[in-house]
Design a protein around this motif. Structure first.
Motif, mmCIF file in Angstrom:
data_model
loop_
_atom_site.group_PDB
_atom_site.id
_atom_site.type_symbol
_atom_site.label_atom_id
_atom_site.label_comp_id
_atom_site.label_asym_id
_atom_site.label_seq_id
_atom_site.Cartn_x
_atom_site.Cartn_y
_atom_site.Cartn_z
ATOM 1 N N UNK A 306 -2.621 -0.154 -29.683
ATOM 2 C CA UNK A 306 -3.431 2.237 -29.653
ATOM 3 C C UNK A 306 -4.044 2.513 -30.612
ATOM 4 N N UNK A 307 -4.065 1.463 -31.510
ATOM 5 C CA UNK A 307 -4.835 1.738 -32.804
ATOM 6 C C UNK A 307 -6.088 1.898 -32.810
ATOM 7 N N UNK A 308 -6.604 0.566 -32.085
ATOM 8 C CA UNK A 308 -8.022 0.835 -32.378
ATOM 9 C C UNK A 308 -8.780 1.776 -31.048
ATOM 10 N N UNK A 309 -7.853 2.342 -29.594
ATOM 11 C CA UNK A 309 -7.927 3.913 -29.605
ATOM 12 C C UNK A 309 -8.089 4.856 -30.248
ATOM 13 N N UNK A 310 -7.158 5.312 -30.877
ATOM 14 C CA UNK A 310 -6.969 5.817 -32.101
ATOM 15 C C UNK A 310 -8.313 6.232 -32.770
ATOM 16 N N UNK A 311 -9.085 4.972 -33.443
ATOM 17 C CA UNK A 311 -9.960 5.161 -34.362
ATOM 18 C C UNK A 311 -10.948 5.168 -33.858
ATOM 19 N N UNK A 312 -11.362 4.772 -32.008
ATOM 20 C CA UNK A 312 -12.370 5.349 -31.220
ATOM 21 C C UNK A 312 -12.580 6.586 -31.759
ATOM 22 N N UNK A 313 -11.345 7.200 -30.985
ATOM 23 C CA UNK A 313 -11.726 8.933 -30.760
ATOM 24 C C UNK A 313 -11.560 9.698 -32.248
ATOM 25 N N UNK A 314 -10.947 8.949 -32.986
ATOM 26 C CA UNK A 314 -10.871 9.956 -34.966
ATOM 27 C C UNK A 314 -9.901 11.520 -34.854
ATOM 28 N N UNK A 315 -9.457 11.826 -35.430
ATOM 29 C CA UNK A 315 -8.625 12.841 -36.488
ATOM 30 C C UNK A 315 -9.100 13.628 -37.279
ATOM 31 N N UNK A 316 -9.254 15.003 -37.346
ATOM 32 C CA UNK A 316 -9.752 16.209 -38.284
ATOM 33 C C UNK A 316 -8.058 15.733 -39.276
ATOM 34 N N UNK A 317 -7.026 15.447 -39.287
ATOM 35 C CA UNK A 317 -6.348 15.102 -40.245
ATOM 36 C C UNK A 317 -4.811 14.174 -39.596
ATOM 37 N N UNK A 318 -4.650 14.567 -40.882
ATOM 38 C CA UNK A 318 -3.488 12.876 -40.783
ATOM 39 C C UNK A 318 -2.660 13.009 -40.122
ATOM 40 N N UNK A 319 -2.090 12.056 -38.828
ATOM 41 C CA UNK A 319 -1.605 12.777 -37.818
ATOM 42 C C UNK A 319 -0.512 13.107 -38.360
ATOM 43 N N UNK A 320 0.344 14.258 -37.273
ATOM 44 C CA UNK A 320 1.983 13.876 -37.076
ATOM 45 C C UNK A 320 2.432 12.754 -36.787
ATOM 46 N N UNK A 321 2.503 12.969 -35.239
ATOM 47 C CA UNK A 321 2.836 12.518 -34.373
ATOM 48 C C UNK A 321 1.576 11.446 -33.214
ATOM 49 N N UNK A 322 1.695 10.285 -33.499
ATOM 50 C CA UNK A 322 0.876 9.904 -32.284
ATOM 51 C C UNK A 322 1.947 9.211 -30.921
ATOM 52 N N UNK A 323 1.865 9.909 -29.443
ATOM 53 C CA UNK A 323 3.044 9.021 -28.741
ATOM 54 C C UNK A 323 2.353 8.552 -27.886
#
Length: 444
Positions: A306-323
């Motif tokens: 999952x970490x590879x995909x989350x890093x590829x998409x990026x996020x604007x703030x520290x995630x509260x949850x990743x589902x």
């Protein structure tokens, strides 16, 4: 004719974030983790050992009973066979493969140009050997559903509802490759001896509906039925009622009312398995969420972290949850090293504004949970019985019929953890069930 079902809600869809993002192949990672349990039923036993070389599409795990094999999603060397974190919150025996980046295809992968001479039994075996399961999240082995439906099913339904917020994986798949999905559906029709099938799709997907309608003339006997958008339209029993008007009885299966339901991605996987000889080694995953910077629909090798995909998409703030999954039925992850499995249709990244927990949840007796439950259950009483560990009351109130859609928790003004409580109740019932007797040894 479209029917309706009881209950349901209308959460904000947020599908516009990824809807127009075409499916893009995701680069295979340096290491994939292939769990031996990616389906409902008995886990596989590894067929490879540390140090073995494996090819793309090679069978690396299999078992007996309610089980389907798993395959290598890359070519390379087996780095380890050991327990690894799984998206269901447990650790599962897994085969870890170090990718050689060559994508050497296994000789087990053999395409065919005709289906002539293939009996329904032979087609079912091909589907089993390809490791195909329900890819909408249920992960029930497809070959078992087909075997049990032969002679009992008169209506085949493709579940193209994809009603949960954020998720657009099936929508993009049907929109971009309708013929691939329809060819898989024709194989399922052939196995079950049916000349007609229905695609159930919510009416909030106009571009996809148009693509399907344009493809249908080449696939006689298949029709598209648009349904009014309402969650959880994609739940199997609710979809059957919406399409046919039939109601599956409590504790019953779709075959009890003559229906068989298959997910969009499952149909495409059947096409790949039968025509191309390719087992289920990749799937489309929507990576989106309210803080995702570049939501995407990715074609991902099974075993990708999952970490590879989350890093590829990026996020604007520290995630509260990743589902793993969507915001209604998804499972919050404690470790983003968990891999994509056959049932992973989405990874949803949510920010802090989704923090709805209450330190003192309290029922105000409003009855909203009862009015929205599509299974005609009374979530409040299930919650209360679970708190008391009253197993007889839980069984009497049919807790096992709950599909865990989350409609009750979504609408509860008292912030009761209703779905969590019901999942706990089901586990208590499983723990209290008497152990199954060991099979008798074969007579000599």
């Amino acid at each position: 004719m479209a029917f309706s079902f009881y209950g349901g809600i209308h959460p904000r869809g947020r599908k516009e974030l990824a809807r127009e993002q075409k499916i893009t192949p995701f680069p295979p990672p340096q290491e994939v983790v292939i769990p031996m349990s990616q389906h409902i039923g008995a886990p596989c036993k590894p067929l490879v050992s540390k140090g073995d070389h494996v090819d793309l599409g090679q069978r690396i795990g299999d078992g007996q009973g309610l089980c389907v094999p798993v395959h290598a999603s890359v070519s390379g060397t087996v780095k380890a066979v050991e327990p690894r974190p799984h998206s269901n919150g447990t650790t599962v025996l897994s085969v870890v493969i170090e990718n050689d980046l060559q994508e050497t295809l296994s000789p087990e992968v053999r395409p065919r140009t005709t289906l002539e001479g293939l009996t329904p039994e032979a087609l079912i075996d091909l589907i089993r050997q390809a490791g195909i399961v329900g890819m909408g999240g249920a992960t029930f082995p497809t070959h078992v559903k087909l075997s049990s439906g032969v002679g009992k099913v008169d209506t085949i339904i493709v579940n193209a509802s994809e009603c949960e917020p954020y998720i657009t994986a099936d929508e993009r798949l049907f929109r971009e490759e309708p013929h691939r999905v329809l060819k898989g559906l024709e194989i399922l029709m052939r196995i079950l001896g049916q000349k007609e099938a229905v695609i159930g799709m919510e009416d909030n997907k106009p571009e996809t509906a148009r693509a399907v309608q344009e493809a249908l003339p080449g696939h006689p006997g298949i029709r598209l039925q648009l349904l009014k958008a309402r969650y959880p339209q994609g739940a199997e029993k609710q979809l059957i009622q919406a399409v046919t008007g039939r109601q599956v009885p409590p504790g019953g299966l779709p075959a009890a009312v003559g229906c068989a339901v298959f997910n969009t991605a499952t149909c495409a996987a059947v096409c790949d398995a039968v025509w191309d000889g390719m087992p289920l080694v990749k799937r489309v995953v929507t990576v989106s969420g309210d803080i995702a910077m570049e939501p995407r629909n990715l074609l991902v090798p099974i075993g990708t972290p999952f970490s590879d995909m989350v890093d590829a998409v990026g996020f604007r703030e520290n995630p509260y949850k990743v589902l793993s999954g969507g915001p209604m039925m998804g499972v919050a992850q404690f470790d983003l090293s968990v891999p994509v499995t056959k049932g992973t249709n989405a990874v949803t990244i949510l920010g802090s504004k989704n923090r709805y927990l209450s330190e003192h949840p309290h029922c105000i007796r409003c009855g909203k949970c009862v009015s929205v439950c599509p299974m005609h259950l009374m979530p409040l009483y299930l919650y209360s019985a679970e708190r008391r560990s009253d197993l007889e009351e839980l069984k009497r109130r049919n807790v096992l019929d709950c599909v865990e859609c989350g409609s009750c928790a979504y609408t509860c003004p008292g912030c009761l953890p209703l779905v969590h409580s019901i999942r706990t109740a089901k586990q208590k019932l499983r723990d209290a069930a008497p152990p199954k007797p060991a099979p008798e040894p074969a007579k000599k």
